[in-house]
Design a protein around this motif. Structure first.
Motif, PDB file in Angstrom:
ATOM      1  N   ARG A 142      -8.511  19.638  22.502  1.00 49.76           N
ATOM      2  CA  ARG A 142      -7.196  20.051  22.006  1.00 49.76           C
ATOM      3  C   ARG A 142      -6.675  21.245  22.786  1.00 49.76           C
ATOM      4  NH1 ARG A 142      -4.015  19.031  17.878  1.00 49.76           N
ATOM      5  NH2 ARG A 142      -5.439  17.355  17.352  1.00 49.76           N
ATOM      6  N   ILE A 143      -5.417  21.166  23.179  1.00 48.00           N
ATOM      7  CA  ILE A 143      -4.761  22.327  23.792  1.00 48.00           C
ATOM      8  C   ILE A 143      -4.368  23.256  22.646  1.00 48.00           C
ATOM      9  CG2 ILE A 143      -2.768  23.111  25.128  1.00 48.00           C
ATOM     10  CD1 ILE A 143      -4.334  21.347  26.917  1.00 48.00           C
ATOM     11  N   THR A 200       9.487   4.606  17.537  1.00 52.26           N
ATOM     12  CA  THR A 200       8.801   3.316  17.581  1.00 52.26           C
ATOM     13  C   THR A 200       7.891   3.284  18.800  1.00 52.26           C
ATOM     14  OG1 THR A 200      10.672   2.498  18.857  1.00 52.26           O
ATOM     15  CG2 THR A 200      10.671   1.975  16.491  1.00 52.26           C
ATOM     16  N   ILE A 201       7.084   2.245  18.861  1.00 56.13           N
ATOM     17  CA  ILE A 201       6.246   2.059  20.045  1.00 56.13           C
ATOM     18  C   ILE A 201       7.130   1.954  21.286  1.00 56.13           C
ATOM     19  CG2 ILE A 201       4.662   0.447  21.153  1.00 56.13           C
ATOM     20  CD1 ILE A 201       3.600  -0.289  18.452  1.00 56.13           C
ATOM     21  N   GLU A 252      -6.762  14.873  25.334  1.00 50.78           N
ATOM     22  CA  GLU A 252      -6.467  14.379  23.981  1.00 50.78           C
ATOM     23  C   GLU A 252      -7.256  15.209  22.970  1.00 50.78           C
ATOM     24  OE1 GLU A 252      -4.526  12.213  22.124  1.00 50.78           O
ATOM     25  OE2 GLU A 252      -5.713  13.068  20.504  1.00 50.78           O
ATOM     26  N   GLY A 253      -6.556  15.703  21.955  1.00 50.83           N
ATOM     27  CA  GLY A 253      -7.190  16.566  20.964  1.00 50.83           C
ATOM     28  C   GLY A 253      -8.133  15.829  20.026  1.00 50.83           C
ATOM     29  N   GLY A 292      -3.404   7.889  19.099  1.00 52.45           N
ATOM     30  CA  GLY A 292      -2.511   8.671  18.239  1.00 52.45           C
ATOM     31  C   GLY A 292      -2.139   7.927  16.966  1.00 52.45           C
ATOM     32  N   ARG A 293      -0.849   7.794  16.737  1.00 55.54           N
ATOM     33  CA  ARG A 293      -0.371   7.123  15.517  1.00 55.54           C
ATOM     34  C   ARG A 293      -0.417   5.605  15.627  1.00 55.54           C
ATOM     35  NH1 ARG A 293       5.200   9.622  15.359  1.00 55.54           N
ATOM     36  NH2 ARG A 293       4.529  10.650  17.279  1.00 55.54           N
ATOM     37  N   LEU A 340       0.740   6.635  22.684  1.00 57.50           N
ATOM     38  CA  LEU A 340       1.341   5.678  23.615  1.00 57.50           C
ATOM     39  C   LEU A 340       2.282   6.335  24.616  1.00 57.50           C
ATOM     40  CD1 LEU A 340       1.839   2.479  21.490  1.00 57.50           C
ATOM     41  CD2 LEU A 340       0.056   3.053  23.116  1.00 57.50           C
ATOM     42  N   ALA A 341       2.921   7.439  24.203  1.00 60.00           N
ATOM     43  CA  ALA A 341       3.801   8.132  25.148  1.00 60.00           C
ATOM     44  C   ALA A 341       2.975   8.715  26.295  1.00 60.00           C
ATOM     45  CB  ALA A 341       4.581   9.231  24.430  1.00 60.00           C
ATOM     46  N   HIS A 350       1.811  -2.563  12.733  1.00 56.95           N
ATOM     47  CA  HIS A 350       2.883  -2.275  13.684  1.00 56.95           C
ATOM     48  C   HIS A 350       3.531  -3.585  14.120  1.00 56.95           C
ATOM     49  CE1 HIS A 350       1.171   1.724  13.899  1.00 56.95           C
ATOM     50  NE2 HIS A 350       2.077   2.109  14.757  1.00 56.95           N
ATOM     51  N   LEU A 351       4.828  -3.666  13.911  1.00 64.79           N
ATOM     52  CA  LEU A 351       5.570  -4.842  14.359  1.00 64.79           C
ATOM     53  C   LEU A 351       6.354  -4.488  15.614  1.00 64.79           C
ATOM     54  CD1 LEU A 351       6.573  -7.768  13.798  1.00 64.79           C
ATOM     55  CD2 LEU A 351       8.470  -6.735  12.559  1.00 64.79           C
ATOM     56  N   ASP A 399       7.787   9.878  20.939  1.00 63.75           N
ATOM     57  CA  ASP A 399       8.808   9.059  20.280  1.00 63.75           C
ATOM     58  C   ASP A 399       9.958   9.884  19.728  1.00 63.75           C
ATOM     59  OD1 ASP A 399       7.474  10.267  18.166  1.00 63.75           O
ATOM     60  OD2 ASP A 399       7.017   8.395  17.106  1.00 63.75           O
TER      61      ASP A 399
HETATM   62  C1  LIG Z   1       1.679   3.888   9.820  1.00 66.14           C
HETATM   63  C2  LIG Z   1       2.635   3.722  10.963  1.00 66.14           C
HETATM   64  C3  LIG Z   1       3.302   2.516  11.126  1.00 66.14           C
HETATM   65  C4  LIG Z   1       4.187   2.354  12.190  1.00 66.14           C
HETATM   66  N1  LIG Z   1       4.794   1.143  12.369  1.00 66.14           N
HETATM   67  C5  LIG Z   1       5.478   0.926  13.498  1.00 66.14           C
HETATM   68  C6  LIG Z   1       5.978  -0.372  13.782  1.00 66.14           C
HETATM   69  O1  LIG Z   1       5.825  -1.312  12.984  1.00 66.14           O
HETATM   70  N2  LIG Z   1       6.624  -0.570  14.950  1.00 66.14           N
HETATM   71  C7  LIG Z   1       6.818   0.437  15.858  1.00 66.14           C
HETATM   72  O2  LIG Z   1       7.362   0.181  16.926  1.00 66.14           O
HETATM   73  N3  LIG Z   1       6.379   1.697  15.596  1.00 66.14           N
HETATM   74  C8  LIG Z   1       5.724   1.958  14.449  1.00 66.14           C
HETATM   75  N4  LIG Z   1       5.243   3.207  14.189  1.00 66.14           N
HETATM   76  C9  LIG Z   1       5.591   4.315  15.102  1.00 66.14           C
HETATM   77  C10 LIG Z   1       4.656   4.394  16.306  1.00 66.14           C
HETATM   78  O3  LIG Z   1       3.308   4.318  15.912  1.00 66.14           O
HETATM   79  C11 LIG Z   1       4.889   5.741  16.986  1.00 66.14           C
HETATM   80  O4  LIG Z   1       6.261   5.843  17.318  1.00 66.14           O
HETATM   81  C12 LIG Z   1       4.091   5.913  18.270  1.00 66.14           C
HETATM   82  O5  LIG Z   1       2.750   5.534  18.116  1.00 66.14           O
HETATM   83  C13 LIG Z   1       4.192   7.388  18.695  1.00 66.14           C
HETATM   84  O6  LIG Z   1       3.481   7.599  19.882  1.00 66.14           O
HETATM   85  P1  LIG Z   1       3.491   9.030  20.578  1.00 66.14           P
HETATM   86  O7  LIG Z   1       2.624   8.926  21.761  1.00 66.14           O
HETATM   87  O8  LIG Z   1       4.890   9.481  20.748  1.00 66.14           O
HETATM   88  O9  LIG Z   1       2.858  10.047  19.515  1.00 66.14           O
HETATM   89  P2  LIG Z   1       1.372  10.106  18.914  1.00 66.14           P
HETATM   90  O10 LIG Z   1       0.875   8.736  18.678  1.00 66.14           O
HETATM   91  O11 LIG Z   1       1.438  11.048  17.764  1.00 66.14           O
HETATM   92  O12 LIG Z   1       0.499  10.737  20.073  1.00 66.14           O
HETATM   93  C14 LIG Z   1       0.349  12.128  20.256  1.00 66.14           C
HETATM   94  C15 LIG Z   1      -1.093  12.404  20.669  1.00 66.14           C
HETATM   95  O13 LIG Z   1      -1.207  13.786  20.971  1.00 66.14           O
HETATM   96  C16 LIG Z   1      -2.430  14.268  20.465  1.00 66.14           C
HETATM   97  N5  LIG Z   1      -2.296  15.717  20.305  1.00 66.14           N
HETATM   98  C17 LIG Z   1      -1.545  16.385  19.389  1.00 66.14           C
HETATM   99  N6  LIG Z   1      -1.662  17.710  19.584  1.00 66.14           N
HETATM  100  C18 LIG Z   1      -2.486  17.881  20.648  1.00 66.14           C
HETATM  101  C19 LIG Z   1      -2.965  19.029  21.346  1.00 66.14           C
HETATM  102  N7  LIG Z   1      -2.612  20.263  20.978  1.00 66.14           N
HETATM  103  N8  LIG Z   1      -3.808  18.840  22.394  1.00 66.14           N
HETATM  104  C20 LIG Z   1      -4.162  17.588  22.804  1.00 66.14           C
HETATM  105  N9  LIG Z   1      -3.733  16.471  22.160  1.00 66.14           N
HETATM  106  C21 LIG Z   1      -2.896  16.610  21.110  1.00 66.14           C
HETATM  107  C22 LIG Z   1      -2.607  13.503  19.150  1.00 66.14           C
HETATM  108  O14 LIG Z   1      -3.954  13.507  18.719  1.00 66.14           O
HETATM  109  C23 LIG Z   1      -2.098  12.115  19.558  1.00 66.14           C
HETATM  110  O15 LIG Z   1      -3.129  11.299  20.039  1.00 66.14           O
HETATM  111  C24 LIG Z   1       4.415   3.427  13.098  1.00 66.14           C
HETATM  112  C25 LIG Z   1       3.769   4.647  12.909  1.00 66.14           C
HETATM  113  C26 LIG Z   1       2.885   4.798  11.858  1.00 66.14           C
HETATM  114  C27 LIG Z   1       2.181   6.120  11.672  1.00 66.14           C
END
Ligand SMILES: Cc1cc2nc3c(=O)[nH]c(=O)nc-3n(C[C@H](O)[C@H](O)[C@H](O)COP(=O)(O)OP(=O)(O)OC[C@H]3O[C@@H](n4cnc5c(N)ncnc54)[C@H](O)[C@@H]3O)c2cc1C
Length: 420
Positions: free
Chosen positions: A229-230, A400-401, A32-33, A39-40, A12-13, A58-59, A391
């Motif tokens: 993947r990078i 969080t999201i 995207e890797g 992602g998460r 989402l970031a 996810h809430l 995040d």
């Molecule tokens: C089970 C679970 C429940 C959750 N519940 C909640 C909730 O109820 N409410 C809430 O607000 N938040 C919740 N969260 C947190 C929320 O999901 C995360 O904060 C958010 O999704 C993080 O997003 P991000 O983009 O920062 O990271 P990520 O989602 O980790 O995205 C990073 C991306 O980078 C990619 N990547 C990594 N390395 C490489 C590379 N070398 N080359 C290319 N791509 C790469 C990964 O594949 C991934 O797609 C929860 C998380 C989990 C796991």
């Protein structure tokens, strides 16, 4: 604009950064890797359950302005379901007692006054005096953990602050940073029920927050490369100059920029010496296939049990255990049986354990401890064309999201300022 911005990571970031940039007519490529974006925070079809599930429940809350603005921009709002009131069902499994925390629908702190005097809308053991005292201490709790700020012997702690802390920080009150919990409370609960209504992705996270972003990006002419993947970043002269993939390298143009939007674990592998929050906490989800779909999605918070939330949506009952490091090595069948017993009690389902899917996210979030929070890096880096999002970056919010989307917006805005 002629500049080209590479976004690494389609969580989402990364998606949040990419859509803001694409919306500003910047040429964007997302790398995207994994085989899929999200992602998460992702949805996928599960062959055993034969339905689409989210990796974890996810809430979100109606005060999550960043998420709502992002969803509006990409056209995902119609797949977000807003509860009419800030009402949360709870059950204490140790006593069998149920209650509803109902903050109402008002706007502003004063709108909470009727709630403070209405026992039927409060958790057991609520006292106005204790609530106000706790909130003030939390506000002043910079550098402290939650337990150090609050009176942990009260019923209010057990029935309100502790579940809130674990849900929001994915970290126990003994370890969780008070200032991060305060930031969330300040932006939601303390602004009145209008800002604390539960928001669920009614058709899954993908339909609300990921797929519309991919469509938006495609419509803007952005390139999205999955399964790419990078493997490394190569630097020279104070700049990032090459993105290294498994079988090739992409040399950056002189005006190109890169937003690294990977998780804290992956970022530390790509940038030597990057100061990042190192510790992670797990989240465990078990999804059980129901015989019949429920008519209306429902979520119940659990006190005095092993799990924190039970959610019923469609044909699936999903159980969440947060701060779940201790569960990661346990036997899957034992986990599923133990938690099914709780589902039966909490939402009144009958029968033997159905088909289930366990998802263990070992590094679900960074451990939101005060000392870890203090290490979070900002958007800018030592390299003039490299920016961070995720995040775990210094948004002032927990993992969080809302924090992830905010970090992407901040990174995109910084890039746009630098490009201008
Ligand atoms: C089970 C679970 C429940 C959750 N519940 C909640 C909730 O109820 N409410 C809430 O607000 N938040 C919740 N969260 C947190 C929320 O999901 C995360 O904060 C958010 O999704 C993080 O997003 P991000 O983009 O920062 O990271 P990520 O989602 O980790 O995205 C990073 C991306 O980078 C990619 N990547 C990594 N390395 C490489 C590379 N070398 N080359 C290319 N791509 C790469 C990964 O594949 C991934 O797609 C929860 C998380 C989990 C796991």
């Amino acid at each position: 604009m002629t500049a080209h911005v590479h976004v690494v990571g389609a969580g989402l970031a990364g998606l949040s950064a990419a859509v803001r940039l694409a919306d500003a007519d910047v040429q964007v490529t997302v790398h995207e890797g994994a085989k899929f974006a999200g992602g998460r925070c992702r949805s996928f079809y599960d062959d055993d359950l034969e339905v689409v599930i989210d990796n974890g429940t996810h809430l979100m809350l109606s005060g999550n302005r960043e998420v709502l603005d992002y969803a509006a921009l990409i056209g995902g709002t119609e797949n977000l379901q807003f509860s009419p009131r800030a009402a949360f069902d709870f059950m204490d499994l140790s006593t069998g007692r149920s209650w509803q925390l109902d903050l109402g629908i008002g706007q502003g702190a004063l709108s909470l006054v009727p709630w403070m005097f209405d026992k039927s809308r409060q958790p057991p053991g609520f006292s106005i005096y204790q609530f106000v005292k706790d909130a003030q201490r939390l506000k002043r709790g910079h550098g402290q953990n939650v337990s150090a700020c609050l009176d942990t012997s009260t019923e209010l702690f057990r029935n309100f602050w502790e579940p809130m802390c674990v849900a929001v920080l994915n970290t126990s009150p003994d370890q969780g940073a008070a200032e991060l919990l305060w930031r969330v409370i300040e932006k939601t609960v303390l602004k009145g029920g209008a800002f604390a209504r539960p928001v669920l992705a009614s058709n899954g996270l993908g339909a609300a927050l990921v797929e519309p972003a991919l469509s938006f990006l495609q419509d803007c002419g952005a390139i999205i490369n999955t399964n790419q993947r990078i493997q490394g970043l190569e630097f020279s002269g104070g700049k990032l100059n090459t993105l290294r993939f498994a079988d090739a390298g992409e040399v950056l143009g002189s005006g190109d920029r890169v937003i690294l939007a990977v998780s804290h674990i992956h970022a530390s592998k790509l940038i030597d010496g990057l100061k990042i929050p190192m510790d992670s906490n797990a989240i465990l989800n078990v999804h059980y296939k129901l015989d019949e779909a429920v008519a209306v999605p429902r979520m119940v918070g659990v006190v005095g049990g092993a799990c924190e939330w039970v959610q019923l949506r469609g044909q699936v009952a999903s159980v969440t255990v947060s701060n779940a490091n201790a569960w990661m090595e346990r036997d899957a069948d034992l986990i599923a049986r133990q938690l099914w017993d709780e589902v039966v009690q909490v939402v009144g389902l009958q029968g033997d354990i159905p088909v289930y899917k366990i998802i263990k996210e070992k590094r679900a979030t960074f451990a939101a401890m005060p000392e870890v929070n203090a290490q979070r890096p900002s958007t800018g880096t030592a390299y003039e064309n490299l920016y961070l999002a995720g995040d775990w970056t210094n948004t002032g919010l927990p993992a969080t999201i809302e924090g992830a989307v905010m970090s992407g917006r901040l990174a995109a805005e910084t890039v746009l300022e630098d490009l201008n």
